[in-house]
Design a protein around this motif. Sequence first.
Motif, mmCIF file in Angstrom:
data_model
loop_
_atom_site.group_PDB
_atom_site.id
_atom_site.type_symbol
_atom_site.label_atom_id
_atom_site.label_comp_id
_atom_site.label_asym_id
_atom_site.label_seq_id
_atom_site.Cartn_x
_atom_site.Cartn_y
_atom_site.Cartn_z
ATOM 1 N N PHE A 90 -7.421 5.535 5.123
ATOM 2 C CA PHE A 90 -6.792 6.339 5.642
ATOM 3 C C PHE A 90 -5.349 6.871 5.259
ATOM 4 O O PHE A 90 -4.820 6.071 4.594
ATOM 5 C CB PHE A 90 -6.329 5.917 7.140
ATOM 6 C CG PHE A 90 -7.743 5.692 7.945
ATOM 7 C CD1 PHE A 90 -7.821 6.556 9.127
ATOM 8 C CD2 PHE A 90 -8.594 4.850 7.928
ATOM 9 C CE1 PHE A 90 -8.857 6.550 9.923
ATOM 10 C CE2 PHE A 90 -9.742 4.553 8.666
ATOM 11 C CZ PHE A 90 -9.650 5.491 9.787
ATOM 12 N N ALA A 91 -4.983 8.041 5.519
ATOM 13 C CA ALA A 91 -3.551 8.385 5.238
ATOM 14 C C ALA A 91 -2.746 7.821 6.108
ATOM 15 O O ALA A 91 -2.835 7.562 7.223
ATOM 16 C CB ALA A 91 -3.583 9.990 5.205
ATOM 17 N N HIS A 92 -1.552 7.536 5.538
ATOM 18 C CA HIS A 92 -0.444 6.689 6.672
ATOM 19 C C HIS A 92 0.150 7.788 7.298
ATOM 20 O O HIS A 92 0.614 9.005 7.204
ATOM 21 C CB HIS A 92 0.622 6.053 5.592
ATOM 22 C CG HIS A 92 1.473 5.090 6.360
ATOM 23 N ND1 HIS A 92 2.651 5.594 7.253
ATOM 24 C CD2 HIS A 92 1.602 3.950 6.207
ATOM 25 C CE1 HIS A 92 3.013 4.512 7.730
ATOM 26 N NE2 HIS A 92 2.498 3.377 7.268
ATOM 27 N N MET A 93 0.245 7.331 8.678
ATOM 28 C CA MET A 93 0.953 7.954 9.827
ATOM 29 C C MET A 93 2.414 8.320 9.515
ATOM 30 O O MET A 93 3.060 7.634 9.120
ATOM 31 C CB MET A 93 0.812 7.387 10.995
ATOM 32 C CG MET A 93 1.477 7.983 12.375
ATOM 33 S SD MET A 93 1.674 7.048 13.895
ATOM 34 C CE MET A 93 -0.155 6.907 14.147
ATOM 35 N N GLY A 94 2.635 9.633 9.557
ATOM 36 C CA GLY A 94 4.012 10.149 9.012
ATOM 37 C C GLY A 94 4.291 10.145 7.463
ATOM 38 O O GLY A 94 5.302 10.609 7.220
ATOM 39 N N ARG A 98 1.052 8.487 1.414
ATOM 40 C CA ARG A 98 0.679 7.058 1.240
ATOM 41 C C ARG A 98 -0.741 6.812 1.775
ATOM 42 O O ARG A 98 -0.889 7.426 2.778
ATOM 43 C CB ARG A 98 1.948 6.240 1.830
ATOM 44 C CG ARG A 98 1.753 5.034 1.523
ATOM 45 C CD ARG A 98 2.970 4.093 2.092
ATOM 46 N NE ARG A 98 2.689 2.892 2.442
ATOM 47 C CZ ARG A 98 3.257 1.907 3.391
ATOM 48 N NH1 ARG A 98 4.401 2.638 4.338
ATOM 49 N NH2 ARG A 98 3.017 0.674 3.580
ATOM 50 N N GLN A 99 -1.386 5.949 1.220
ATOM 51 C CA GLN A 99 -2.781 5.568 1.719
ATOM 52 C C GLN A 99 -2.446 4.075 2.300
ATOM 53 O O GLN A 99 -1.943 3.306 1.979
ATOM 54 C CB GLN A 99 -3.616 5.442 0.336
ATOM 55 C CG GLN A 99 -3.992 6.980 -0.134
ATOM 56 C CD GLN A 99 -4.562 7.873 0.916
ATOM 57 O OE1 GLN A 99 -5.231 7.572 1.683
ATOM 58 N NE2 GLN A 99 -3.734 9.154 1.055
ATOM 59 N N VAL A 100 -3.589 4.022 3.182
ATOM 60 C CA VAL A 100 -3.734 2.535 3.858
ATOM 61 C C VAL A 100 -4.967 2.295 3.793
ATOM 62 O O VAL A 100 -6.053 2.980 3.950
ATOM 63 C CB VAL A 100 -3.477 2.789 5.560
ATOM 64 C CG1 VAL A 100 -3.627 1.475 6.356
ATOM 65 C CG2 VAL A 100 -1.841 3.176 5.601
ATOM 66 N N ASP A 101 -5.270 1.115 3.545
ATOM 67 C CA ASP A 101 -6.831 0.440 3.500
ATOM 68 C C ASP A 101 -6.810 -0.381 5.058
ATOM 69 O O ASP A 101 -6.847 -1.323 4.825
ATOM 70 C CB ASP A 101 -7.023 -0.549 2.377
ATOM 71 C CG ASP A 101 -7.000 0.617 1.171
ATOM 72 O OD1 ASP A 101 -7.596 1.798 1.037
ATOM 73 O OD2 ASP A 101 -6.696 -0.141 -0.001
#
Length: 155
Positions: A90-94, A98-101
């Motif tokens: 997912f793309a990082h909130m805000g 930056r990506q989030v796994d």
Amino acid sequence: MNYSNLFQKDLIVLNADYQDQKDLFNSNFKSLHDKGLVNASYCAALTERESLYPTGLANDKIQFAIPHTDVTHVNHPFVQVVRLKKPIRFAHMGMSDRQVDAEIVFMLGIKDPKGQVGLLSEIMSCFNDQSFIDHVRTINDSQQMENYLKDKFGR
């Protein structure tokens, strides 16, 4: 606020295996739509909102996501909890660069826009609590998970 009624055993998916975010959204949309919780526009709206306003979050303990959409696409309020076998990006909130796994996804279906902010805040707070993280990572029975979440969000 008491959010315990939003958690239901049949909306808890443990050790789920999806190829990507699209597969996650499409698969869970079908289940939510079949239960009458969302209308036909929900999946497209969820996907569009996620591209504009990413919901991936991370701290030093865990990476997770809280996808949601406008209330017009939801028939009845719910939280679908999906614990993944392998993380989904997912793309990082805000910080969309930056990506989030995400290893855990809380998909929100909210009918009251004011309540959405409170629930989002409560969920984010819980994911800063190591005990909460340990529980959602290790409970392997959907009924036990429902009981735990109802208790945790029933204040």
